[in-house]
Design an enzyme around this catalytic site. Sequence first.
Site, mmCIF file in Angstrom:
data_model
loop_
_atom_site.group_PDB
_atom_site.id
_atom_site.type_symbol
_atom_site.label_atom_id
_atom_site.label_comp_id
_atom_site.label_asym_id
_atom_site.label_seq_id
_atom_site.Cartn_x
_atom_site.Cartn_y
_atom_site.Cartn_z
ATOM 1 N N GLY A 56 0.811 -1.206 0.000
ATOM 2 C CA GLY A 56 0.000 0.000 0.000
ATOM 3 C C GLY A 56 0.854 1.270 0.000
ATOM 4 O O GLY A 56 1.130 1.825 -1.036
ATOM 5 N N SER A 66 4.786 -5.576 -3.593
ATOM 6 C CA SER A 66 4.620 -4.140 -3.717
ATOM 7 C C SER A 66 5.296 -3.379 -2.579
ATOM 8 O O SER A 66 6.495 -3.519 -2.388
ATOM 9 C CB SER A 66 3.128 -3.813 -3.804
ATOM 10 O OG SER A 66 2.932 -2.521 -4.279
ATOM 11 N N TYR A 67 4.543 -2.578 -1.802
ATOM 12 C CA TYR A 67 5.184 -1.856 -0.702
ATOM 13 C C TYR A 67 5.636 -2.813 0.401
ATOM 14 O O TYR A 67 6.407 -2.422 1.285
ATOM 15 C CB TYR A 67 4.272 -0.766 -0.129
ATOM 16 C CG TYR A 67 5.061 0.265 0.658
ATOM 17 C CD1 TYR A 67 5.776 1.262 0.005
ATOM 18 C CD2 TYR A 67 5.137 0.204 2.050
ATOM 19 C CE1 TYR A 67 6.533 2.191 0.712
ATOM 20 C CE2 TYR A 67 5.885 1.126 2.771
ATOM 21 C CZ TYR A 67 6.584 2.118 2.095
ATOM 22 O OH TYR A 67 7.354 3.022 2.795
ATOM 23 N N HIS A 113 0.518 -6.843 -11.414
ATOM 24 C CA HIS A 113 1.126 -6.482 -10.133
ATOM 25 C C HIS A 113 0.950 -7.577 -9.082
ATOM 26 O O HIS A 113 1.879 -7.930 -8.379
ATOM 27 C CB HIS A 113 0.493 -5.174 -9.654
ATOM 28 C CG HIS A 113 1.147 -4.559 -8.462
ATOM 29 N ND1 HIS A 113 2.407 -4.022 -8.493
ATOM 30 C CD2 HIS A 113 0.693 -4.362 -7.190
ATOM 31 C CE1 HIS A 113 2.712 -3.524 -7.306
ATOM 32 N NE2 HIS A 113 1.691 -3.729 -6.499
ATOM 33 N N ASP A 116 2.843 -5.303 -15.231
ATOM 34 C CA ASP A 116 2.566 -4.300 -14.197
ATOM 35 C C ASP A 116 3.266 -2.999 -14.554
ATOM 36 O O ASP A 116 4.474 -2.988 -14.802
ATOM 37 C CB ASP A 116 3.067 -4.816 -12.849
ATOM 38 C CG ASP A 116 2.954 -3.787 -11.732
ATOM 39 O OD1 ASP A 116 2.067 -2.924 -11.814
ATOM 40 O OD2 ASP A 116 3.745 -3.879 -10.778
#
Length: 475
Positions: free
Chosen positions: A92, A188-189, A441, A389
């Site tokens: 996020g 991701s994060y 992603h 992505d």
Amino acid sequence: MGSPGWYCIFLFFFLLSSHSARHGVNAAPASQERQQEYDKIKSLPGQPPVSFAQYSGYITVDKKHGRALFYWLTEAAIDPTAKPLVLWLNGGPGCSSIAFGASAEVGPFRIKKNGSALYLNKYSWNREANILFLESPAGVGFSYTNTSSDLAGFGDERTASDSLTFLLGWLTRFPRYKHRDFYIAGESYAGHYIPQLAKKVHDYNKVTKSNLINLKGFLVGNPVMDSNYDNIGTVNYWWSHALISDATYKSILKFCNFSRPADRTEKCNDIIEHAATHDFGNINPYSIYTPSCPTSSKSRLSGILLKNTLIGSPTYGYDPCSENYAVQYYNRLDVQRAMHANTSGIPYKWTTCSEVLTQWKDSQVSMLPTYRELIKAGLRIWVFSGDADSVVPVTATRFSLSHLGLPVKIPWYPWYSDGQVGGWTEVYQGLTFATVRGAGHQVPTFQAKRAFSLFKSFLAGRTLAGVGMAEGGRP
């Protein structure tokens, strides 16, 4: 996001009013054994029959502030006592591992339209491991805090510290997992969360001289790694995949200095905003070749800027609206009761990405020094990238990894799944990199079988299968 269906980069400005913590803070059962039994899920509404056990509930990470993190454990379908424990984290920052990891990626269930019921994911990762999903930090999903000021104070450091506290508390409640082979996975994060938590665990083990948390390695997909190199690689992906015009590309290179994110100009921000809202069009930036959900708004694309970084298939069975089904399902009171969730009366609805975290206090500019430390510690580290992505694209990850300067052990080659090229891989001294062909992603959402093959190879410590090799074999 890790990850997410939609990357939660714009954090909405709501204050969380204080609320009493009936569960996990003030009224936990007397013994951990009783608490574990309380956490056991009998069955979820609309769930098909399964042979494995499930548990969910809260672990308090700060009694004074009333912070408690929500987890969901899906034990291995076969021989769980002999299988490793894998913690899954979405990113996020502010996105739910229940929404994405558990319900759209690697968990055992998928959600039917309108949140009506569940069906089985045939490539669930709990076929090979016990999977522990964590909603982190407090304010994400069902995780909460009684101290509203916490919501403006979260960042990388507190998130990692709370996650370590969670693990220690969770292992006290589930002592059978103490000393079990332990891995961390996500996307991701979580490219920040995972190495930072791995370092916390590694440092804890050094100090305590214990393998209570028997960390063996981590696996992270489309990870945020380095503010400068990620951004350069991202812009090049946009241009090389015809998502932005030559004029936009040249303007970004002229006006954006990614090596000094704190000095980003308004002109640079305007150009990025233009690229997201005009050049891209109404596509899903997390999977550029698959359709968008008709209810998704164009404005969501403007969330590609995330503080210091530019972050913020055709595939079988992919539904671009699955995020909506998660919102419907997890806001059902019967679902929350079955999962022992929201027992404290959280004053807002469950969302896939948090709408109550008001800012992100600290974000490590580059994860590369942490990678170097953990490589030196001998952890098994795999990094993978879905090649469709545009949010944290394969070019960003390759550019960041190249600056680790690792010697190549096994040069670049195509790996195979079901007789088809599943992607490409290169094995370095201390780290394996792999792409997943045709994945966006959230790699397991778009290429479930290829992601499962990669996961099995990772757990086995074997290279991905090339020509003339059995799956998970050695070249």
